[in-house]
Motif scaffolding. Structure first.
Motif, short mmCIF file in Angstrom:
data_model
loop_
_atom_site.label_atom_id
_atom_site.label_comp_id
_atom_site.label_asym_id
_atom_site.label_seq_id
_atom_site.Cartn_x
_atom_site.Cartn_y
_atom_site.Cartn_z
N SER A 38 23.41 28.66 13.61
CA SER A 38 23.06 27.66 14.62
C SER A 38 24.11 27.68 15.74
CB SER A 38 22.99 26.28 13.97
OG SER A 38 24.18 26.04 13.25
N ASP A 39 23.67 27.44 16.92
CA ASP A 39 24.45 27.53 18.16
C ASP A 39 25.61 28.55 18.13
OD1 ASP A 39 27.15 25.54 18.31
OD2 ASP A 39 25.76 25.05 16.71
N PRO A 40 25.27 29.82 18.34
CA PRO A 40 26.33 30.83 18.48
C PRO A 40 27.22 30.49 19.68
CG PRO A 40 24.20 31.75 19.11
CD PRO A 40 23.94 30.40 18.52
N PRO A 41 28.52 30.75 19.59
CA PRO A 41 29.44 30.27 20.63
C PRO A 41 29.33 31.07 21.93
CG PRO A 41 30.58 31.68 19.09
CD PRO A 41 29.19 31.55 18.57
N ASP A 42 29.78 30.43 23.02
CA ASP A 42 29.93 31.17 24.27
C ASP A 42 31.14 32.08 24.12
OD1 ASP A 42 27.83 29.94 25.51
OD2 ASP A 42 29.06 28.26 26.22
N GLU A 99 24.49 46.06 19.99
CA GLU A 99 24.17 44.69 19.57
C GLU A 99 24.82 44.37 18.23
OE1 GLU A 99 22.66 42.06 21.06
OE2 GLU A 99 22.89 43.34 22.83
N LYS A 100 24.84 45.36 17.36
CA LYS A 100 25.45 45.17 16.04
C LYS A 100 26.94 44.88 16.20
CE LYS A 100 26.64 47.54 11.77
NZ LYS A 100 26.72 48.83 11.07
N ALA A 101 27.60 45.65 17.06
CA ALA A 101 29.03 45.45 17.27
C ALA A 101 29.29 44.05 17.84
CB ALA A 101 29.57 46.52 18.22
N LYS A 102 28.44 43.64 18.76
CA LYS A 102 28.62 42.31 19.38
C LYS A 102 28.48 41.22 18.32
CE LYS A 102 25.67 39.65 22.02
NZ LYS A 102 24.60 39.55 23.02
N ALA A 103 27.42 41.31 17.51
CA ALA A 103 27.21 40.31 16.47
C ALA A 103 28.38 40.31 15.48
CB ALA A 103 25.90 40.58 15.75
N ALA A 104 28.86 41.49 15.12
CA ALA A 104 29.96 41.58 14.16
C ALA A 104 31.23 40.95 14.73
CB ALA A 104 30.21 43.03 13.78
N ALA A 105 31.48 41.17 16.02
CA ALA A 105 32.70 40.61 16.63
C ALA A 105 32.62 39.08 16.67
CB ALA A 105 32.89 41.17 18.03
N ASP A 108 33.22 37.81 13.22
CA ASP A 108 34.64 37.90 12.87
C ASP A 108 35.42 36.76 13.51
OD1 ASP A 108 37.10 39.04 11.92
OD2 ASP A 108 37.45 39.73 13.96
N ALA A 109 35.07 36.44 14.76
CA ALA A 109 35.77 35.33 15.42
C ALA A 109 35.48 34.02 14.71
CB ALA A 109 35.34 35.27 16.88
N LEU A 110 34.19 33.78 14.40
CA LEU A 110 33.82 32.51 13.77
C LEU A 110 34.42 32.38 12.37
CD1 LEU A 110 30.09 32.17 14.85
CD2 LEU A 110 32.02 30.79 15.62
N LEU A 111 34.53 33.51 11.66
CA LEU A 111 35.08 33.48 10.31
C LEU A 111 36.55 33.06 10.30
CD1 LEU A 111 33.29 36.61 8.93
CD2 LEU A 111 33.27 34.40 7.80
#
Lengths: 157, 195
Positions: A38-42, A99-105, A108-111
């Motif tokens: 829910s609400d992925p960050p800017d 897109e995969k790299a973007k989602a993974a990054a 990683d930040a959110l984790l």
């Protein structure tokens, strides 16, 4: 991987594990899991996605001489979040899917933030079990072709 | 804490273009060249200095900073992965924001066998055209050339005379302001002009 004693001594073992799961995940599976957040960050790019190659190395049987297995393509990028500028999310993932790299990054930040448990449950856990399933499947497939060689005892005396 | 400033939007082309400019600056000492910098730079840095750092620094070199603030260290760690050293005599590159108080006598000057093992000083300068008039000569300069970087005669140019006398040893300097750069390789000899 987490059973490796080197990693257990490593203070970043936890992060190494989720980075590994994200790196090995299939692009579509990661995208599907990522959509459930829910609400992925800017975020903003610190390093735009770039595709490159890394040489993978291994040891025969895990103990022999180190040798180069071959090159594989890797996509990397780094982001930071608008709300938490001191957290940097990195991704080094298999394949050329940007897109995969973007989602993974972003994962990683959110984790690294207070949303760790949410991301762990929604992304890392499903991907990890999918990976386990995948390994099991290929092992079963290989296992089905296993041949046991045996010799009849010859009746000689 | 602030954001890490972003690097070149196109890392390969950005670094190639900056490298070309810096090479031109060193080939023609005293010539003011334009360096296309990244959109952002650490606080207080000219964009040409950021471009030079992104182009020249990597994980093989160690850097000495005259102002060790966390933002700069994070920036260099992220983009270049270089080591930061607190000893000027260990540094391959030095980033100097305040040239008045830099320890010029302590930087590496190379050895007789390996004069290339010397430091390169990346110096941020207030202006390249409003300082005292200096006449320079040496390889790469046809006759003489006048330059006017904003550098103190008593501190910087005095240290420069010592440095030039060491030739073929000595450190090299590149001055940065805004999106401009001017290089002073160790072969340049400089004289103050009475105005």
């Amino acid at each position: 991987m987490s059973s490796n004693s080197d990693l257990e001594k490593n203070p970043n073992a936890d992060r190494a594990e989720w980075m590994g799961v994200l790196a090995r995940a299939h692009a579509q599976s990661l995208a599907k899991c990522f959509d459930t957040i829910s609400d992925p960050p800017d975020f903003r790019w610190l390093r735009q996605p770039e595709v490159g190659a890394v040489m993978t190395r291994g040891r025969a049987g895990g103990t022999g001489q180190m040798f180069s297995v071959g090159e594989m393509s890797v996509t990397r990028c780094a982001i930071t979040m608008e709300s938490l500028p001191d957290v940097v999310g990195h991704a080094y993932v298999q394949g050329r899917d940007i897109e995969k790299a973007k989602a993974a990054a972003i994962c990683d930040a959110l984790l690294q933030t207070s949303r760790r448990d949410e991301i762990w449950a929604k992304v890392i856990e499903p991907l990890r079990s999918e990976e386990k399933e995948r390994h099991l499947k290929s092992r079963r497939k290989a296992g089905a072709t296993k041949v046991d060689f045996f010799t009849m005892v010859r009746a000689e005396s | 804490m602030t954001h890490i400033a972003t690097g070149f939007s196109q890392p390969v082309f950005g670094a190639q273009s900056a490298f070309r400019s810096i090479m031109e600056a060193f080939s023609f000492p005293g010539r003011i060249v334009e360096v296309q910098g990244p959109q952002e730079a650490p606080t207080g840095w000219p964009s040409s200095l950021a471009a030079a750092c992104l182009t020249l620094l990597d994980n093989d070199v160690s850097i000495w900073l005259d102002k060790e603030d966390p933002e700069t260290i994070r920036y260099l760690n992220f983009h270049a992965g270089c080591r930061i050293t607190s000893q000027p005599n260990e540094a391959d590159f030095a980033i100097i924001l305040d040239p008045e108080s830099a320890p010029f006598q302590q930087f590496k000057i190379g050895t007789d066998k390996y004069p290339d093992r010397s430091a390169t000083l990346l110096v941020a300068c207030q202006s390249l055209s409003k300082g005292p008039v200096i006449e320079i000569s040496g390889p790469g300069i046809k006759g003489k050339r006048r330059i006017e970087p904003m550098l103190e005669v008593a501190s910087f140019w005095a240290a420069w005379a010592t440095n030039n006398a060491l030739y073929p040893l000595g450190f090299d300097v590149c001055l940065f302001t805004g999106n401009l750069a001017l290089a002073l390789p160790r072969s340049v000899s400089a004289h103050t002009l009475e105005v």
